[in-house]
Scaffold this motif. Structure first.
Motif, PDB file in Angstrom:
ATOM      1  N   THR A  43      13.605  -8.599  16.763  1.00  0.00           N
ATOM      2  CA  THR A  43      13.438  -9.909  17.386  1.00  0.00           C
ATOM      3  C   THR A  43      12.056 -10.462  17.099  1.00  0.00           C
ATOM      4  OG1 THR A  43      12.690  -8.902  19.467  1.00  0.00           O
ATOM      5  CG2 THR A  43      15.059  -9.368  19.232  1.00  0.00           C
ATOM      6  N   LEU A  44      11.966 -11.787  16.949  1.00  0.00           N
ATOM      7  CA  LEU A  44      10.695 -12.453  16.683  1.00  0.00           C
ATOM      8  C   LEU A  44      10.633 -13.748  17.477  1.00  0.00           C
ATOM      9  CD1 LEU A  44       8.834 -12.883  13.338  1.00  0.00           C
ATOM     10  CD2 LEU A  44       9.263 -14.898  14.740  1.00  0.00           C
ATOM     11  N   ASP A 101       9.930  -7.936  19.627  1.00  0.00           N
ATOM     12  CA  ASP A 101       9.320  -6.970  18.715  1.00  0.00           C
ATOM     13  C   ASP A 101       8.131  -7.572  17.974  1.00  0.00           C
ATOM     14  OD1 ASP A 101      11.337  -5.109  19.371  1.00  0.00           O
ATOM     15  OD2 ASP A 101      12.662  -5.933  17.841  1.00  0.00           O
ATOM     16  N   ARG A 102       8.233  -8.831  17.654  1.00  0.00           N
ATOM     17  CA  ARG A 102       7.159  -9.528  16.955  1.00  0.00           C
ATOM     18  C   ARG A 102       6.924 -10.887  17.601  1.00  0.00           C
ATOM     19  NH1 ARG A 102       6.981  -5.082  15.464  1.00  0.00           N
ATOM     20  NH2 ARG A 102       6.981  -4.255  13.335  1.00  0.00           N
ATOM     21  N   VAL A 103       5.655 -11.274  17.659  1.00  0.00           N
ATOM     22  CA  VAL A 103       5.273 -12.622  18.071  1.00  0.00           C
ATOM     23  C   VAL A 103       4.465 -13.213  16.922  1.00  0.00           C
ATOM     24  CG1 VAL A 103       4.063 -14.051  19.736  1.00  0.00           C
ATOM     25  CG2 VAL A 103       5.230 -11.971  20.507  1.00  0.00           C
ATOM     26  N   PHE A 104       4.815 -14.415  16.513  1.00  0.00           N
ATOM     27  CA  PHE A 104       4.202 -15.034  15.344  1.00  0.00           C
ATOM     28  C   PHE A 104       3.615 -16.383  15.735  1.00  0.00           C
ATOM     29  CE2 PHE A 104       4.760 -17.667  11.396  1.00  0.00           C
ATOM     30  CZ  PHE A 104       3.774 -17.040  10.655  1.00  0.00           C
ATOM     31  N   VAL A 105       2.371 -16.607  15.342  1.00  0.00           N
ATOM     32  CA  VAL A 105       1.696 -17.878  15.611  1.00  0.00           C
ATOM     33  C   VAL A 105       1.061 -18.346  14.301  1.00  0.00           C
ATOM     34  CG1 VAL A 105       0.174 -19.148  17.135  1.00  0.00           C
ATOM     35  CG2 VAL A 105       1.141 -16.957  17.901  1.00  0.00           C
ATOM     36  N   ARG A 127       1.800 -11.273  26.431  1.00  0.00           N
ATOM     37  CA  ARG A 127       2.806 -11.209  27.490  1.00  0.00           C
ATOM     38  C   ARG A 127       4.219 -11.081  26.927  1.00  0.00           C
ATOM     39  NH1 ARG A 127       0.781 -15.099  30.132  1.00  0.00           N
ATOM     40  NH2 ARG A 127       1.957 -16.844  29.269  1.00  0.00           N
ATOM     41  N   HIS A 128       4.458 -11.661  25.766  1.00  0.00           N
ATOM     42  CA  HIS A 128       5.803 -11.657  25.182  1.00  0.00           C
ATOM     43  C   HIS A 128       6.013 -10.570  24.139  1.00  0.00           C
ATOM     44  CE1 HIS A 128       5.662 -15.727  26.956  1.00  0.00           C
ATOM     45  NE2 HIS A 128       6.951 -15.543  27.112  1.00  0.00           N
ATOM     46  N   CYS A 129       4.991  -9.782  23.862  1.00  0.00           N
ATOM     47  CA  CYS A 129       5.080  -8.738  22.841  1.00  0.00           C
ATOM     48  C   CYS A 129       5.412  -7.404  23.513  1.00  0.00           C
ATOM     49  CB  CYS A 129       3.750  -8.642  22.099  1.00  0.00           C
ATOM     50  SG  CYS A 129       3.762  -7.594  20.632  1.00  0.00           S
ATOM     51  N   ARG A 130       6.399  -6.723  23.001  1.00  0.00           N
ATOM     52  CA  ARG A 130       6.765  -5.437  23.596  1.00  0.00           C
ATOM     53  C   ARG A 130       5.703  -4.384  23.283  1.00  0.00           C
ATOM     54  NH1 ARG A 130       7.992  -1.750  19.840  1.00  0.00           N
ATOM     55  NH2 ARG A 130       9.008  -2.363  17.898  1.00  0.00           N
TER      56      ARG A 130
END
Length: 238
Positions: A43-44, A101-105, A127-130
């Motif tokens: 998930t991203l 699983d991943r957060v992308f900015v 906060r949103h990254c596992r």
């Protein structure tokens, strides 16, 4: 402040920055997104997806949740990525109550023009990254890499519309945390009518050491690499 590029001019975005412009960049980023941890990511979450052009190249690798504070840009992204979840929300305050699983900015982080806003976006990513997940930030510039620049481009659309643009960036005051970017647009309608528009924006500009310190403050273990376009890519393990 509402930027016209992402509101009443948003329908022109596919001619300004289409997915075809991001093939090489996506290929450069995918190893960081996929191979950084032993557990394969599924998930991203993207904070500040804009028109969804870059992240469209990630769809075959991840289940995507795409967020942006502009409802108009979310509609543009939905047309490009109809199979993805879309949510209107600001990266400095968003709280979905879920982890990814991943957060992308990507370059939307440049609209964090003060230190509090940038640090808030980092906290949102955390906060949103596992646990054992990864967040990746790709600012256009840090203080050490900024140089005045200009760029021209644009595309012709299949519906007969066309757009050409100029963007021009400069740092009016090297002692503060922002730089200026002016955009000029020439837009041709399908019936041949031509009109002009533009705006000036302010983008955040912070030192690499500050980025790393604030990412650690948010809870990440960050490292940084330089990509082929001489940008800093911050790869942050939670």
């Amino acid at each position: 402040m509402t930027l016209r590029m992402y509101s009443d001019l948003a329908s022109w975005w596919p001619l300004l920055s289409p997915p075809s412009h991001y093939t090489e960049e996506a290929a450069d980023l995918l190893p960081d997104l996929i191979n950084t941890t032993e557990t394969p990511p599924r998930t991203l979450l993207e904070l500040g997806c804009g028109g969804g052009s870059l992240v469209s190249h990630f769809k075959k690798h991840f289940t995507l949740t795409l967020t942006d504070r502009s409802p108009q840009m979310i509609e543009v992204s939905k047309a490009v990525n109809p199979e993805c979840e879309h949510i209107v929300g600001d990266m400095t305050t968003l709280d979905l109550g879920r982890e990814f699983d991943r957060v992308f900015v990507h370059d939307a982080i440049m609209y964090a023009t003060d230190r509090d806003a940038l640090r808030a976006a980092m906290r949102t990513a955390y906060r949103h990254c596992r646990s054992d997940g990864v967040a990746i930030f790709v600012p256009d510039h840090v203080r050490e890499t900024f140089e005045p620049e200009s760029e021209v481009g644009g595309e012709d659309g299949p519906d007969g519309r066309a757009l050409r643009y100029l963007d021009w960036a400069w740092d009016a005051d090297p002692t503060d945390d922002v730089y200026e970017v002016a955009y000029a647009f020439v837009m041709r309608e399908a019936d041949g009518r031509v009109h002009f528009d533009g705006e000036t924006q302010r983008h955040g500009l912070f030192a690499r050491a500050d980025w790393l310190a604030w990412l650690r403050e948010a809870g990440f273990e960050p490292r940084v690499r330089t990509d082929p376009w001489k940008r800093d890519v911050f790869i942050c393990l939670k």
